[in-house]
Design an enzyme around this catalytic site. Structure first.
Site, PDB file in Angstrom:
ATOM      1  N   GLY A  81     -12.698 -38.744 -87.044  1.00 13.01           N
ATOM      2  CA  GLY A  81     -12.200 -40.216 -86.800  1.00 13.01           C
ATOM      3  C   GLY A  81     -12.407 -41.469 -86.398  1.00 13.01           C
ATOM      4  N   GLY A 129     -12.792 -34.367 -86.623  1.00 18.03           N
ATOM      5  CA  GLY A 129     -10.941 -35.176 -88.552  1.00 18.03           C
ATOM      6  C   GLY A 129     -11.355 -34.475 -88.787  1.00 18.03           C
ATOM      7  N   GLU A 152     -17.728 -32.492 -81.075  1.00 21.16           N
ATOM      8  CA  GLU A 152     -16.871 -33.927 -79.480  1.00 21.16           C
ATOM      9  C   GLU A 152     -17.446 -33.898 -78.041  1.00 21.16           C
ATOM     10  OE1 GLU A 152     -14.026 -33.023 -82.990  1.00 21.16           O
ATOM     11  OE2 GLU A 152     -15.805 -31.984 -81.876  1.00 21.16           O
ATOM     12  N   ASP A 160     -10.749 -30.787 -81.034  1.00 15.64           N
ATOM     13  CA  ASP A 160      -9.169 -30.672 -81.510  1.00 15.64           C
ATOM     14  C   ASP A 160      -9.105 -30.555 -82.621  1.00 15.64           C
ATOM     15  OD1 ASP A 160     -10.372 -32.836 -82.502  1.00 15.64           O
ATOM     16  OD2 ASP A 160      -8.374 -34.168 -81.822  1.00 15.64           O
TER      17      ASP A 160
END
Length: 366
Positions: A81, A129, A152, A160
Site C-alpha cells: 500500500g 498489499g 509490517e 493484513d
C-alpha cells in the site's frame, strides 16, 4: 528484462483517469497492469477500487477466460500500500485509509474466490498489499527476482490483506517467523510458505503472457514452469519450529536467544527492533487465524488495522522508515513486557457499525 507484457493501447483497453492501473483484453486474457513504476506500483485507493470493478465485470464476461496481473517497470509487482498516503491521512484522522482498506479487503476476497484462473506474476518486489493481490490468486508465479514478504512490524503495523491466514497455513512455524521478523523472502521461500505455486524465469514471463492469450492457464504455465532452487527458509525448519512454537512473544524471544545458532540470534535482534505492540498483536492474529475463513480473518484484520490507525506506533514507524528516514522509531510501549494481554485483546474488539461484514462468495452469489 521485463516483468510481463508491455502495456499497449487497443480498442479493448481502458484505464483509470490517472492511468495508475491499466486494463486490456488480449485474446481471451484480461490483463491488469499496475502502473506506478516509480513507486514500485504501490497500491492506492483508486487502484483497488478500479481493480474491484474490473474484476467483477470480467467475471461475468464470457470473452475473458483468464486474468493476469503484473507490474509495470523493472522493480516489481507491487511494494504494498502507499504508506506515505496513509501517513498523511493519519495526520488528518485516518478515515480515507479506513475506506481504502475496506475496498482493498473486498478485492482480496474477490480474488481468493475468483471463478476464473487469476494469474499473478510475482516478479521483483511483492510486499504487503502486493501479497494481497497475488497470493490469494489461483495461479501464482514467482521468479529468480522475487523478493516477497509481510514487513509490517517494521513500521509498527501487522500483516493484513489476509496475510495472517496465509502465513498461519505455512509449514510448521515458518509463517510465524516470516510475520514477526518481516523478512524479505525469495521466490523459492514463497513456494515453501505456500504463497506461490510455480517458478518461471523472469525472462520467460512475456512469452508466458502471450501464451495465456490463447491457451488455458494450466497448460501455458505448465509449459514454462521450472524446478525452483532450494528454499533457504525450508532448510531452517529445525530452529524455526522449535523457537516459535509458543503463543507468547516473550517466550519466543527467550527461545531464540538460547538456541545455539547465529540465525536464531539474528532473528531475535530483528524482532527486538520491531514495535513491541505490533509483534504481540501480529502473533495473536496468526494464532487466531487458524481455522477461520478468509472473510473472517479480513474482518479481524480490519478491526486491528483501525486500532493501529488510532495508535502511535504505526504513524511513528512510517515516519522513521519512510518520511524522516532516521530508522530510529520510538515505540510506545518500548518493550514486549510492557504490552499486556489486555492491551492485545483490545485490538480485536468488535467495531459495531464499522465492521467489515464480508460474506463468503457462495453467499454473495445466492
Amino acid at each position: 528484462m521485463t516483468a510481463g507484457p508491455t502495456p499497449r493501447t487497443n480498442t479493448a483497453s481502458s484505464a483509470t483517469p490517472t492511468d495508475e492501473v491499466l486494463f486490456e483484453r488480449r485474446g481471451h486474457l484480461g490483463v491488469i497492469t499496475l502502473n506506478r513504476p516509480r513507486a514500485v506500483n504501490a497500491l492506492t485507493a483508486g487502484m483497488a477500487a478500479a481493480m474491484l470493478d474490473q474484476l467483477t465485470a470480467w467475471e461475468d464476461d464470457d470473452g475473458v477466460a483468464t486474468v493476469l496481473v503484473h507490474g509495470a517497470g523493472e522493480r516489481g509487482l507491487c511494494a504494498g500500500g502507499d504508506i506515505v498516503a496513509i501517513y498523511e491521512d493519519m495526520l488528518a484522522g485516518g478515515e480515507a485509509t479506513a475506506d481504502f482498506w475496506r475496498t482493498e479487503y473486498q478485492l482480496n476476497a474477490l480474488i481468493a474466490g475468483y471463478s476464473k484462473p487469476y494469474v499473478a506474476f510475482m516478479d521483483g518486489l511483492v510486499l504487503g498489499g502486493g501479497v494481497g493481490i497475488s497470493a490469494h490468486g489461483s495461479v501464482r508465479v514467482v521468479t529468480e527476482r522475487t523478493r516477497t514478504g509481510m514487513p509490517e512490524t517494521t513500521i509498527g503495523f501487522v500483516p493484513d490483506v489476509g496475510g495472517t491466514l496465509l502465513l498461519s497455513r505455512s509449514p510448521g512455524e515458518s509463517g510465524t517467523h516470516a510475520a514477526l521478523t518481516g523478512a524479505h523472502l525469495s521466490g523459492a521461500d514463497a513456494l515453501f510458505l505456500g504463497l506461490a505455486d510455480h517458478f518461471v524465469s523472469s525472462g520467460n514471463l512475456p512469452a508466458l503472457a502471450a501464451a495465456l492469450e490463447t491457451e488455458a492457464a494450466e497448460d501455458a504455465v505448465g509449459r514454462f514452469a521450472e524446478e525452483p532452487p532450494a528454499s533457504a527458509l525450508a532448510g531452517q525448519r529445525d530452529w524455526i519450529d522449535s523457537c516459535y512454537a509458543s503463543d507468547d512473544a516473550e517466550d519466543i524471544l527467550r527461545r531464540l536467544r538460547t538456541f545455539d545458532g547465529e540465525a536464531a540470534d539474528e532473528a531475535a535482534d530483528t524482532i527486538e527492533a520491531k514495535s513491541p505492540t505490533a509483534v504481540k498483536v501480529a502473533l495473536a492474529s496468526l494464532r487466531r487465524a487458524r481455522g477461520l475463513s478468509l472473510e473472517e480473518v479480513l474482518a479481524e484484520e480490519y478491526r486491528v488495522g483501525l486500532r493501529f490507525l488510532a495508535g502511535a506506533d504505526f504513524r511513528e514507524g512510517i515516519r522513521a522508515q519512510v518520511v524522516d528516514k532516521d530508522r530510529n522509531p520510538q515505540w510506545k510501549p518500548a518493550a514486549l513486557h510492557e504490552v499486556s494481554a489486555a492491551d492485545v485483546a483490545r485490538f480485536f474488539e468488535p467495531l459495531g457499525d464499522r465492521e467489515l461484514n464480508l460474506q463468503a462468495k457462495e453467499a454473495r452469489n445466492v
